[in-house]
Design an enzyme around this catalytic site. Structure first.
Site, PDB file in Angstrom:
ATOM      1  CB  THR A  27     -13.721  50.684 -28.670  1.00  0.00           C
ATOM      2  OG1 THR A  27     -13.316  52.092 -27.796  1.00  0.00           O
ATOM      3  CG2 THR A  27     -14.403  51.637 -29.852  1.00  0.00           C
ATOM      4  CB  VAL A  80      -8.534  48.946 -25.341  1.00  0.00           C
ATOM      5  CG1 VAL A  80      -7.602  49.914 -24.220  1.00  0.00           C
ATOM      6  CG2 VAL A  80      -8.830  47.659 -25.451  1.00  0.00           C
ATOM      7  CB  CYS A  81     -12.252  53.393 -25.086  1.00  0.00           C
ATOM      8  SG  CYS A  81     -10.931  53.658 -25.983  1.00  0.00           S
ATOM      9  CB  THR A  82     -15.219  49.742 -21.719  1.00  0.00           C
ATOM     10  OG1 THR A  82     -15.541  50.127 -23.641  1.00  0.00           O
ATOM     11  CG2 THR A  82     -15.951  49.209 -21.236  1.00  0.00           C
ATOM     12  CG  LEU A  94     -13.361  55.973 -19.668  1.00  0.00           C
ATOM     13  CD1 LEU A  94     -13.781  57.590 -19.894  1.00  0.00           C
ATOM     14  CD2 LEU A  94     -12.012  56.458 -20.914  1.00  0.00           C
TER      15      LEU A  94
END
Ligand code: BEZ
Length: 228
Positions: free
Chosen positions: A48, A50-52, A55
């Protein structure tokens, strides 16, 4: 009926132990902490947007956490296979190489234990209507005590530099009898802790200044102001 929910986690609680599968192999969380600081954070879902970005940003800052004796560990309710595939994308898209472990918590057992589940945002659910994990951050100290809890909604990416800043504040506060003011960053003046009397403050911090009896600032000597 008895309430089955675990004790709420608060600042100062001992971080609950668990065993988990991670991208770096199986872990016992307390053994993983060992004598280090740990930044334990969850994200809603692999692959997804934002998560990319998040991280990737944490991966780029990992050397800074490591310098401070802190380890990173992520978590989401995805499988190991999913994490492993997604890590390659993160590397490609952000240039941040994820080498820290990510927990595969498909059953959300650890997510429930750490209250990383959202029940306010009903759009934050998977295809089965089960809540995604939210963007939680726990900073845990070497005594396994929780020192910071942050919860962000799925729609808002965190600020990795802020997590590092809090770690700096906690470590500096543990080392010296000080607290840190709004927007403090290492090198800025700090606040003499209220428990320190002026007489003692004079010895500890020769250049301290009194703005109000309850508000006393001091620079830290160079070796105190920087990360050890
Ligand atoms: C994201 O990372 O972009 C995201 C993940 C889950 C829900 C909403 C946004």
């Amino acid at each position: 009926m008895a309430d089955q929910r675990p004790e709420p986690l608060r600042l100062g609680s001992v971080a609950p132990n668990f065993k988990a599968e991670t991208t770096a192999g199986p872990i016992d969380f307390h053994e993983f902490i060992g004598d280090k600081w740990v930044v334990f954070f969850s994200h809603p879902e692999d692959y997804t947007p934002v998560c990319t970005t998040e991280l990737g940003a944490f991966a780029k800052l990992e050397p800074e956490f490591s310098k401070r004796g802190a380890k990173l560990i992520g978590l989401s309710a995805n499988t190991l296979g999913s994490h492993e595939g997604w890590i390659k994308d993160i590397d490609e898209v952000t240039g941040g190489k994820v080498t820290f472990p990510i927990i595969a918590d498909k059953e959300r057992k650890i997510a429930y234990l750490y209250d990383m589940i959202d029940y306010q945002d009903t759009t934050n659910v998977d295809e089965k209507g089960i809540a995604f994990t939210i963007r939680s951050v726990f900073i845990i100290d070497p005594n396994k005590k929780i020192r910071l809890i942050m919860s962000y909604p799925a729609s808002t990416g965190r600020n990795s530099a802020e997590v590092l800043r809090v770690l700096d504040s906690l470590q500096t506060g543990d080392k010296y009898k000080i607290t840190t003011p709004i927007n403090w960053v290492p090198g800025d003046d700090v606040i003499v802790a209220p428990s320190v009397k002026n007489e003692q403050a004079k010895e500890l911090f020769p250049d301290f200044r009194i703005v109000k009896p309850y508000l006393r600032f001091t620079p830290l000597p160079k070796e105190k102001a920087t990360v050890s």
